[in-house]
Design an enzyme around this catalytic site. Structure first.
Site, mmCIF file in Angstrom:
data_model
loop_
_atom_site.group_PDB
_atom_site.id
_atom_site.type_symbol
_atom_site.label_atom_id
_atom_site.label_comp_id
_atom_site.label_asym_id
_atom_site.label_seq_id
_atom_site.Cartn_x
_atom_site.Cartn_y
_atom_site.Cartn_z
ATOM 1 N N ASP A 111 -39.093 27.827 -21.162
ATOM 2 C CA ASP A 111 -39.776 27.575 -19.896
ATOM 3 C C ASP A 111 -41.031 28.453 -19.862
ATOM 4 O O ASP A 111 -41.140 29.412 -20.629
ATOM 5 C CB ASP A 111 -38.813 27.929 -18.759
ATOM 6 C CG ASP A 111 -39.499 27.992 -17.422
ATOM 7 O OD1 ASP A 111 -40.145 27.005 -17.037
ATOM 8 O OD2 ASP A 111 -39.395 29.050 -16.754
ATOM 9 N N ASP A 133 -43.370 29.538 -16.585
ATOM 10 C CA ASP A 133 -43.523 30.516 -15.490
ATOM 11 C C ASP A 133 -42.232 31.308 -15.262
ATOM 12 O O ASP A 133 -41.169 30.730 -15.051
ATOM 13 C CB ASP A 133 -43.922 29.803 -14.190
ATOM 14 C CG ASP A 133 -45.265 29.084 -14.312
ATOM 15 O OD1 ASP A 133 -46.056 29.430 -15.200
ATOM 16 O OD2 ASP A 133 -45.514 28.167 -13.506
#
Ligand SMILES: [Zn+2]
Length: 194
Positions: free
Chosen positions: A7, A9
């Site tokens: 992922d 952020d």
């Protein structure tokens, strides 16, 4: 090929309370770029997935997103690492797409692009929804506490979210995740079926 999915952020760069809307706001977390380089040096390809509903909400445009990713690639190269690709969902939640995590669409796009099965591929994210997507696509879920759940790191620790998929491994940050994956691979190499 050996693959790890990350992922963005809260996992690679600082998550802000709201949205990262431009390249200036895109700041790598301490040690995160080096962690990706460590994975690369151990032979892992790294692909990034990211919900970017700020696009669908009109908070920034694709040019701004490309500028963030140019910064990511440049800083990562300086740290000796690289990511092969960044897959993102541009939709707002109300668009009910199949690629916004916890839906597994982004991950399935990766499987299709590379012609591989994702069974057992480690995926790290800072949110439950990332790992729900991971499990739905057959990946191995890893939670990093460098984003949404960074308050869970206290000595007594806040309880982890009960919705975490069963078997999720928890790491303080991407550096410890990478060290875990690399050390395990040295003992018990993971090869994704092509
Ligand atoms: Zn989407």
């Amino acid at each position: 090929m050996k693959l790890v999915i990350l992922d963005r952020d809260g996992t690679i760069n600082r998550s802000r309370g709201d949205y990262v809307t431009n390249a200036d706001e895109w700041e790598p977390l301490p040690g995160a770029l080096e962690a990706i380089a460590q994975l690369n040096h151990a032979g892992f390809h790294v692909v990034v997935v990211s919900n970017q509903s700020g696009l669908g909400r009109g908070l920034f445009d694709v040019d701004a997103l490309n500028a963030m990713h140019a910064k990511l690639h440049k800083q990562l190269a300086a740290a000796g690492g690289r990511v092969d690709a960044i897959f993102y969902c541009p939709h707002a939640p109300e668009e009910a797409c199949t690629c916004r995590m916890p839906q597994p669409g982004l991950l399935l796009q990766i499987a299709e692009r590379y012609g591989i099965e994702l069974q057992g591929v480690p995926m790290a994210g800072d949110r439950v929804r990332d790992l729900q997507a991971a499990v739905a696509a057959g990946c191995e879920p890893h939670l990093v506490l460098s984003g949404a759940h960074q308050d869970s790191l206290g000595s007594d620790g806040q309880p982890l979210p009960p919705e975490l998929p069963e078997g999720t491994r928890v790491h303080p940050d991407l550096g410890t995740f990478a060290a875990f994956v690399v050390e395990r691979d040295a003992v018990e190499p993971l090869r994704v079926a092509i």
